[in-house]
Design a protein around this motif. Sequence first.
Motif, mmCIF file in Angstrom:
data_model
loop_
_atom_site.group_PDB
_atom_site.id
_atom_site.type_symbol
_atom_site.label_atom_id
_atom_site.label_comp_id
_atom_site.label_asym_id
_atom_site.label_seq_id
_atom_site.Cartn_x
_atom_site.Cartn_y
_atom_site.Cartn_z
ATOM 1 N N TYR A 80 -93.943 -2.262 49.582
ATOM 2 C CA TYR A 80 -93.539 -2.585 50.951
ATOM 3 C C TYR A 80 -93.598 -4.087 51.173
ATOM 4 O O TYR A 80 -94.557 -4.763 50.770
ATOM 5 N N ASN A 81 -92.541 -4.625 51.819
ATOM 6 C CA ASN A 81 -92.520 -6.057 52.137
ATOM 7 C C ASN A 81 -91.964 -6.329 53.528
ATOM 8 O O ASN A 81 -91.622 -7.463 53.856
ATOM 9 N N ALA A 82 -91.875 -5.253 54.338
ATOM 10 C CA ALA A 82 -91.442 -5.357 55.732
ATOM 11 C C ALA A 82 -90.004 -5.844 55.881
ATOM 12 O O ALA A 82 -89.651 -6.446 56.899
ATOM 13 N N SER A 83 -89.167 -5.582 54.892
ATOM 14 C CA SER A 83 -87.760 -5.987 54.988
ATOM 15 C C SER A 83 -87.022 -5.064 55.959
ATOM 16 O O SER A 83 -87.409 -3.908 56.174
ATOM 17 N N ASN A 84 -85.941 -5.566 56.509
ATOM 18 C CA ASN A 84 -85.116 -4.754 57.400
ATOM 19 C C ASN A 84 -84.518 -3.557 56.660
ATOM 20 O O ASN A 84 -84.334 -2.485 57.234
ATOM 21 N N HIS A 85 -84.217 -3.766 55.378
ATOM 22 C CA HIS A 85 -83.681 -2.681 54.558
ATOM 23 C C HIS A 85 -84.689 -1.531 54.476
ATOM 24 O O HIS A 85 -84.339 -0.358 54.697
ATOM 25 N N GLN A 86 -85.928 -1.847 54.168
ATOM 26 C CA GLN A 86 -86.953 -0.812 54.101
ATOM 27 C C GLN A 86 -87.160 -0.159 55.461
ATOM 28 O O GLN A 86 -87.267 1.069 55.571
#
Length: 215
Positions: free
Chosen positions: A170-176
């Motif tokens: 998890y990296n808090a991207s909009n994609h995720q």
Amino acid sequence: MTSILLSDFNFDQNWAYPTLKKYLKKEDKVCICALTFFDDTKSIEDWNKQFKKGQGYFYRLYNDVFHKYGISNIEWIQYYEDSYEQMKQKIENSTVLYIPGGAPDLFMKRIKECRLKKVIKNYKGTIIGVSAGAMVQLNQYHITPDDEYPEFKYLNGLGFVSDFDIEVHYNASNHQKKYIQKVKDEKQLPIYGIYETGGIVCAEKMELFGKVVEL
């Protein structure tokens, strides 16, 4: 049985050690279930390039992380060489089963092919799963589209964890976030984002450690 869910194999570092030293002891016997490799690994020669002692890129990454905990009794499942009985014995004689990262769907396919699904589902020790190895411990897991998996999908896992879902790496991207919201809307389950330095222990109670967020 204890399930440990991680995103990365760096669990010998300070973010993880104070928690995991409660579950990993020097007298433990580890079985590394390296059945998560992608389908471009087609032969024993390909497998050796990744996992063989003294040759494989992943050998030390997967094996030596246990030295921090004083563990030296470590065996590997050899997909291209071990018989069913040898694989079964290695798993059943271990106290820690380690499922590395890679391809979760191919792992589930291979344990069925090797007749190991029941053996693993009946396991009574500690199971450590990294990335794909964490995902397959769930009753059902989702795959967020990436370079290896271009389509979103739900797939069935081993069923050790059923009351929440996870997003590994998890990296808090909009994609995720887009696909996490899809899972929340469709499954109505809590979702935990596990960063590279985070993990979840599911034993008598659930314990979050390192960098993990409930989404």
